[in-house]
Design a protein around this motif. Structure first.
Motif, PDB file in Angstrom:
ATOM      1  N   CYS A 237       0.832  -1.213   0.000  1.00  0.00           N
ATOM      2  CA  CYS A 237       0.000   0.000   0.000  1.00  0.00           C
ATOM      3  C   CYS A 237       0.867   1.263   0.000  1.00  0.00           C
ATOM      4  O   CYS A 237       0.571   2.234  -0.708  1.00  0.00           O
ATOM      5  N   ARG A 238       1.948   1.247   0.770  1.00  0.00           N
ATOM      6  CA  ARG A 238       2.848   2.402   0.816  1.00  0.00           C
ATOM      7  C   ARG A 238       3.499   2.646  -0.544  1.00  0.00           C
ATOM      8  O   ARG A 238       3.632   3.791  -0.995  1.00  0.00           O
ATOM      9  N   ILE A 239       3.917   1.561  -1.184  1.00  0.00           N
ATOM     10  CA  ILE A 239       4.587   1.682  -2.483  1.00  0.00           C
ATOM     11  C   ILE A 239       3.645   2.292  -3.519  1.00  0.00           C
ATOM     12  O   ILE A 239       4.011   3.210  -4.263  1.00  0.00           O
ATOM     13  N   GLU A 241       0.809   3.972  -2.929  1.00  0.00           N
ATOM     14  CA  GLU A 241       0.340   5.294  -2.506  1.00  0.00           C
ATOM     15  C   GLU A 241       1.349   6.384  -2.849  1.00  0.00           C
ATOM     16  O   GLU A 241       0.973   7.518  -3.187  1.00  0.00           O
ATOM     17  N   ARG A 242       2.629   6.047  -2.789  1.00  0.00           N
ATOM     18  CA  ARG A 242       3.677   7.028  -3.094  1.00  0.00           C
ATOM     19  C   ARG A 242       3.884   7.236  -4.590  1.00  0.00           C
ATOM     20  O   ARG A 242       4.742   8.004  -5.006  1.00  0.00           O
ATOM     21  N   GLY A 243       3.116   6.536  -5.413  1.00  0.00           N
ATOM     22  CA  GLY A 243       3.181   6.765  -6.860  1.00  0.00           C
ATOM     23  C   GLY A 243       4.229   5.975  -7.600  1.00  0.00           C
ATOM     24  O   GLY A 243       4.497   6.250  -8.776  1.00  0.00           O
ATOM     25  N   HIS A 244       4.826   4.994  -6.970  1.00  0.00           N
ATOM     26  CA  HIS A 244       5.823   4.161  -7.661  1.00  0.00           C
ATOM     27  C   HIS A 244       5.119   3.251  -8.675  1.00  0.00           C
ATOM     28  O   HIS A 244       3.980   2.822  -8.466  1.00  0.00           O
ATOM     29  N   THR A 245       5.814   2.950  -9.754  1.00  0.00           N
ATOM     30  CA  THR A 245       5.270   2.063 -10.782  1.00  0.00           C
ATOM     31  C   THR A 245       6.250   0.921 -11.024  1.00  0.00           C
ATOM     32  O   THR A 245       7.034   0.935 -11.986  1.00  0.00           O
ATOM     33  N   ALA A 291      14.287   3.715  -2.804  1.00  0.00           N
ATOM     34  CA  ALA A 291      13.081   4.335  -2.252  1.00  0.00           C
ATOM     35  C   ALA A 291      12.109   3.279  -1.739  1.00  0.00           C
ATOM     36  O   ALA A 291      11.517   3.427  -0.658  1.00  0.00           O
ATOM     37  N   VAL A 292      11.946   2.202  -2.484  1.00  0.00           N
ATOM     38  CA  VAL A 292      11.042   1.135  -2.063  1.00  0.00           C
ATOM     39  C   VAL A 292      11.586   0.410  -0.837  1.00  0.00           C
ATOM     40  O   VAL A 292      10.831   0.010   0.056  1.00  0.00           O
ATOM     41  N   GLU A 294      13.204   1.728   1.582  1.00  0.00           N
ATOM     42  CA  GLU A 294      12.860   2.565   2.732  1.00  0.00           C
ATOM     43  C   GLU A 294      11.408   2.357   3.140  1.00  0.00           C
ATOM     44  O   GLU A 294      11.081   2.296   4.342  1.00  0.00           O
ATOM     45  N   LEU A 295      10.533   2.236   2.170  1.00  0.00           N
ATOM     46  CA  LEU A 295       9.116   2.005   2.479  1.00  0.00           C
ATOM     47  C   LEU A 295       8.900   0.624   3.093  1.00  0.00           C
ATOM     48  O   LEU A 295       8.083   0.461   4.008  1.00  0.00           O
ATOM     49  N   CYS A 296       9.637  -0.359   2.626  1.00  0.00           N
ATOM     50  CA  CYS A 296       9.531  -1.705   3.206  1.00  0.00           C
ATOM     51  C   CYS A 296      10.024  -1.702   4.652  1.00  0.00           C
ATOM     52  O   CYS A 296       9.399  -2.307   5.541  1.00  0.00           O
ATOM     53  N   ASN A 297      11.133  -1.029   4.897  1.00  0.00           N
ATOM     54  CA  ASN A 297      11.649  -0.943   6.265  1.00  0.00           C
ATOM     55  C   ASN A 297      10.658  -0.229   7.175  1.00  0.00           C
ATOM     56  O   ASN A 297      10.437  -0.635   8.331  1.00  0.00           O
ATOM     57  N   ALA A 298      10.026   0.820   6.659  1.00  0.00           N
ATOM     58  CA  ALA A 298       9.047   1.556   7.449  1.00  0.00           C
ATOM     59  C   ALA A 298       7.829   0.696   7.779  1.00  0.00           C
ATOM     60  O   ALA A 298       7.175   0.886   8.814  1.00  0.00           O
ATOM     61  N   ALA A 299       7.524  -0.281   6.893  1.00  0.00           N
ATOM     62  CA  ALA A 299       6.394  -1.177   7.129  1.00  0.00           C
ATOM     63  C   ALA A 299       6.753  -2.357   8.021  1.00  0.00           C
ATOM     64  O   ALA A 299       5.889  -3.168   8.353  1.00  0.00           O
ATOM     65  N   GLY A 300       8.032  -2.460   8.404  1.00  0.00           N
ATOM     66  CA  GLY A 300       8.432  -3.508   9.341  1.00  0.00           C
ATOM     67  C   GLY A 300       9.205  -4.653   8.749  1.00  0.00           C
ATOM     68  O   GLY A 300       9.296  -5.729   9.366  1.00  0.00           O
ATOM     69  N   ALA A 301       9.801  -4.476   7.569  1.00  0.00           N
ATOM     70  CA  ALA A 301      10.596  -5.554   6.971  1.00  0.00           C
ATOM     71  C   ALA A 301      11.757  -5.933   7.877  1.00  0.00           C
ATOM     72  O   ALA A 301      12.394  -5.076   8.479  1.00  0.00           O
TER      73      ALA A 301
END
Length: 455
Positions: A237-239, A241-245, A291-292, A294-301
């Motif tokens: 969802c974070r990936i 939502e941030r507009g990554h493709t 960038a991804v 960082e989002l994975c780490n923020a989600a608890g990876a």
């Protein structure tokens, strides 16, 4: 039977007709579980459009049902024979007729293997994106029939978005041309889209004009391990939502990861509850992966491993590619579901499936095209155990019900076939089913094309 064979033989070479029951039996079904199959009267393997037309004229004259087939890699029973039918196997119509780098199109016959087409257009610096997991075996005609998807759908879309023109042999043998070769075109109703996903119930695809894209840069892959499926879905969802493709965004649950570990010795920790794979084929994929990550780490990876090059990327993707095969080793049979939900409901879908597995005391692994919300719960069961087979079927139905409750659909890419007829009616509703039947009657008034399938 004699009259049927005599009339077919009048317009077909002898090698195009198979009547040996031991051989015709091998054409009776696709790869779906829990789908009945009949005994075909004859298997026909045409090589030309005219031969297909002859088969359909003969079938109409004698009122014989016709079941079109590709490579029979389908998972919904759409290619299963009915008793006394003509099985029309299109695998011998396997020519790539044209590749045009200027107009960025390919013109192909239905029996062309997906991977063969992909490699051929790559030689021209072009790319045919739809890539089902069975791409080394499945045919373009079959892909069109089921409106199939693949790993790259999150960025590039599904088969329907690349089919811009078709040649169709109708039930009475007439040849219908739909669509165009041009980049744009809105003349008339979009009959091309109507046939894509129709599972051979409206006409026989004998040719296709396919849109191509420029070949993208080599993708790089990142693998992220998570302590729960919910955390992995939060990362998805974070990936988005941030507009990554991403060119690929795939998820494997704990059961799937362990099956892959056992089969492929991938070395993933036993503590891994979910594995997320993300890939980018952008001009600077390293920046996107950073960038991804960082989002994975923020989600608890618990661990994030980016590939340094194409070779490492390929190694990471091996785990996802072997997931269905690995789950097939868990029990003697598998039933592969295909439920697509909104991305925001992906976590609820996976958690709900785990609860269903516990309720029915079954092993159910989930791998998903996470960027699309398209889940593939794989029910593993012993087909010789009547009670376990019953529980497998009931769990399958509960998974589909869960998908609908979450605002999803009963199939994202595998089609309806025999397996999901009842569920299609539930999803569409009475009015929509009535319209569907009216369209079927307009194209196939005698009900000869793939009877008993879809609805």
């Amino acid at each position: 039977m004699d009259d049927l064979l005599e009339r077919l033989s009048a317009g077909l070479p002898a090698e195009a007709l198979i009547t040996d029951p031991d051989i015709t039996a091998s054409y009776a079904h696709d790869m779906a579980s829990f789908c009945d199959a009949g005994a075909p009267a004859v298997v026909v393997l045409p090589r030309t459009v005219e031969q297909v037309q002859h088969v359909m004229r003969t079938a109409t004259a004698l009122r014989v049902p016709v079941v079109p087939q590709g490579a029979r890699t389908g998972l919904s029973g759409a290619a299963n024979a009915s008793d006394g039918c003509i099985v029309l196997s299109l695998v011998k119509m396997d020519r790539i007729l044209e590749i045009d780098p200027v107009d960025r199109i390919a013109v192909v016959e239905p029996g062309v293997i997906n991977a063969v087409l992909s490699r051929a257009v790559n030689e021209h610096g072009l790319y045919y994106p739809p890539d089902p997991s069975s791409w080394e075996m499945c045919t373009i005609g079959g892909n069109i029939g089921t409106a199939s998807g693949g790993l790259c759908c999150v960025k590039y879309g599904v088969t329907a978005e690349y089919v811009i023109g078709l040649e169709i042999v109708l039930a009475d043998g007439r040849l219908l041309t739909t669509g165009r070769r041009t980049a744009k075109g809105v003349a008339g109703y979009d009959l091309t889209r109507l046939f894509v996903g129709s599972e051979g119930s409206l006409g026989i695809v004998v040719g296709a004009v396919l849109a191509l894209k420029p070949q993208p840069p080599q993708q790089l892959v990142l693998a992220a391990e998570f302590p729960s499926a919910a955390a992995a879905c939060d990362a998805v969802c974070r990936i988005m939502e941030r507009g990554h493709t991403p060119s690929l965004l795939e998820l494997m649950d704990r059961t799937t990861v362990r099956a892959v570990n056992k089969m492929g010795h991938m070395g993933l920790p036993d503590s891994t509850e979910a594995l997320l794979l993300a890939a980018f084929d952008t001009p600077d994929p390293t920046a996107d992966l950073t960038a991804v990550a960082e989002l994975c780490n923020a989600a608890g990876a618990t661990e994030v491993v980016p590939a340094a090059d194409a070779a490492e990327s390929e190694l990471l993707l091996q785990a996802r590619r072997m997931s269905l095969t690995a789950l097939e080793t868990v029990k003697s049979a598998t039933m592969i579901d295909d439920v697509c939900v909104p991305r925001s409901k992906l976590g609820a879908m996976i958690e709900g499936t785990a609860a269903i597995a516990e309720k029915y005391d079954l092993t159910i692994g989930v791998c998903a095209h996470a960027g699309d919300g398209n889940t593939h719960p794989v029910v593993c069961f012993d087909h010789t155990d009547a009670d376990e087979s019953r529980r497998a079927r009931e769990s399958f139905d509960e998974i589909m019900a869960l998908g609908l409750e979450l605002g999803g659909t009963i199939t994202g890419e595998h089609g309806v076939g025999l397996l999901k007829k009842e569920w299609l009616a539930r999803e569409l509703g009475e009015v929509s089913v009535e319209i569907h039947r009216g369209i079927k009657a307009a194209f196939d008034p005698l009900g000869l094309l793939n009877p008993g399938k879809v609805f």
